[in-house]
Design an enzyme around this catalytic site. Structure first.
Site, PDB file in Angstrom:
ATOM      1  CG  ASP A  56      -1.681   1.328   1.351  1.00  0.00           C
ATOM      2  OD1 ASP A  56      -2.572   1.547   0.511  1.00  0.00           O
ATOM      3  OD2 ASP A  56      -1.367   2.124   2.249  1.00  0.00           O
ATOM      4  CE1 TYR A  61       0.334   7.549   3.905  1.00  0.00           C
ATOM      5  CE2 TYR A  61       0.783   5.582   2.611  1.00  0.00           C
ATOM      6  CZ  TYR A  61       0.006   6.261   3.524  1.00  0.00           C
ATOM      7  OH  TYR A  61      -1.103   5.654   4.049  1.00  0.00           O
ATOM      8  CE  LYS A  86      -3.987   4.787   1.802  1.00  0.00           C
ATOM      9  NZ  LYS A  86      -2.630   4.270   1.544  1.00  0.00           N
TER      10      LYS A  86
END
Length: 339
Positions: A56, A61, A86
Site C-alpha cells: 500500500d 506519503y 489513494k
C-alpha cells in the site's frame, strides 16, 4: 530468504486475494525519521521475497516519495502483487520556503491540495500512475476524508465533493476494470458508516480502530462490513507504537489509562509466553471481516522482526483470558466464540 506461505483472503466480492500480512508504505517515505531511498526500496523487495503480496502507498506519503520508491521496487516484479494507492490529495509544485512538510523528513517538493471531486479523483489516479511508473493500480482508496483530518465543518464541502462526483469516478474506474477494488483509507470508523450510504465498497483501510488495544469499530461498523460483503484492511496494528514498547498512541503521548491497559494486556501475554507485539499483529485477523494487517516497517531488519512476531503460535486460551479479564470489547470474535 525463502518465501513463506501466507494465508490469502479475498477482497470483498472481487477476484483479488491478498496475503494476510501486507506492507504499508508510509514509514518508508520518512515520517518523523528519514529513510534512505535504497533502504526503502530494499524493504519492499524483502517483503516480496518473504511472500507478502500486498503493498500500500499514497500520494501523501513523502509527498510523492513513497509512490516513486514503491514503483521502483515493483516495476520488474509486478506480477502477482496487489497494489493500492489513494485519491483525495493532488500534489502541487512549491518553492522550498513555502512548503508544508508536515511530519515528513525530506519530502519531494510539493504541497498537497485536497480534492475529492470527480476530476480530482481522476487526476489523482493518473498522477499516481505516473509517479509509480506503473499502469495498473489494483485498489484505490479515498484518503483521509472525515472530521479527524478536516474538522466537522471543514469536512462538509469535501464530503459533498465525494458524494456528488468522486464516488462516481471511482465506480467508473472499477466498472471499466481500470481498478479492481475501491474503498476508503481513514483513521475513524464513523465516516465509513456514512460511506455505506453513498453506495457499495469493496474494502476499507482502517488504521488504529480495530486492534488488540481498541475495538471501538466492532459494532456497528465491522458487523455492517460482514452484511455488505466489504473487507477490512487493518492499518496501525501497533496503535502508533504503544504495543511495541513505544509511548505514543494515536500519534501522541499515550494517556495514563491507555498505558495501564497495555500493561494489563502485556501481563496476560507474558503468562502465555507470547510477546505483546506478536499478539497485537495477529489479533485483528480473528475477525471475519479482516483480510489483511498492514504494518509499516522502515527497513528489511524491522520487517524481519515483524515476521518473527508473525511466526509466533498464539494459543486460543490467550484470547479467552483477555476476554475474561474484560480487556477485549464484548462481542469481539475470538477462536471458539466471542468475548
Amino acid at each position: 530468504m525463502a518465501a513463506r506461505t501466507f494465508e490469502k483472503r479475498r477482497i470483498g466480492r472481487t477476484d483479488l486475494e491478498v496475503t494476510t500480512l501486507g506492507l504499508g508504505g508510509a514509514s518508508l517515505a520518512g515520517i518523523f525519521t528519514g529513510v534512505p531511498p535504497e533502504q526503502a526500496r530494499a524493504t519492499v523487495a524483502h517483503a516480496l521475497d518473504a511472500g507478502i503480496n500486498y503493498v500500500d502507498t499514497a500520494p501523501q506519503y513523502g509527498l510523492g516519495r513513497s509512490e516513486h520508491m514503491v514503483g521502483d521496487a515493483l516495476r520488474e516484479r509486478r506480477a502477482g502483487v496487489v497494489l493500492s494507492s489513494k485519491v483525495g490529495r493532488l500534489l502541487k509544485p512549491v518553492d522550498a520556503e513555502k512548503q508544508d512538510k508536515g511530519a515528513w523528513v525530506d519530502p519531494l517538493p510539493f504541497n498537497q491540495v485536497y480534492d475529492y471531486s470527480y476530476d480530482g479523483v481522476m487526476r489523482s489516479f493518473e498522477d499516481s500512475q505516473q509517479r509509480l511508473g506503473l499502469k495498473d493500480i489494483d485498489i484505490l482508496y479515498v484518503h483521509d476524508i472525515g472530521a479527524a483530518t478536516h474538522g466537522v465543518e471543514g469536512n462538509k464541502p469535501l464530503w459533498a465533493q465525494l458524494a456528488s462526483g468522486g464516488y462516481k469516478a471511482l465506480r467508473e474506474l472499477r466498472d471499466a476494470g481500470v481498478v479492481k477494488a475501491i474503498g476508503l483509507g481513514v483513521n475513524e470508523w464513523q465516516i465509513l458508516m456514512d460511506a455505506f450510504e453513498l453506495g457499495d465498497w469493496d474494502v476499507f483501510l482502517l488504521a488504529g480502530r480495530y486492534t488488540l488495544l481498541e475495538q471501538t469499530s466492532l459494532t456497528p461498523f465491522m458487523t455492517t462490513c460482514i452484511e455488505r460483503g466489504t473487507s477490512v484492511v487493518v492499518g496501525g496494528p501497533f496503535n502508533s507504537g504503544i504495543l511495541v514498547g513505544g509511548d505514543k498512541f494515536n500519534y501522541e503521548k499515550a494517556p495514563d489509562e491507555i498505558v495501564a491497559k497495555v500493561r494489563a494486556i502485556e501481563t496476560v501475554c507474558r503468562e502465555f509466553g507470547v510477546p505483546l507485539p506478536a499478539a497485537a499483529l495477529q489479533f485483528p485477523l480473528t475477525h471475519p471481516a479482516v483480510c489483511n494487517v498492514l504494518p509499516g516497517p522502515r527497513s528489511p531488519q524491522e520487517l524481519d522482526g515483524i515476521l518473527d512476531w508473525w511466526d509466533v503460535k498464539i494459543p486460543g486460551e490467550l484470547w479467552t483470558a483477555l476476554a475474561d479479564r474484560e480487556l477485549l470489547a464484548p462481542g469481539t470474535p475470538i477462536p471458539g466464540g466471542t468475548a
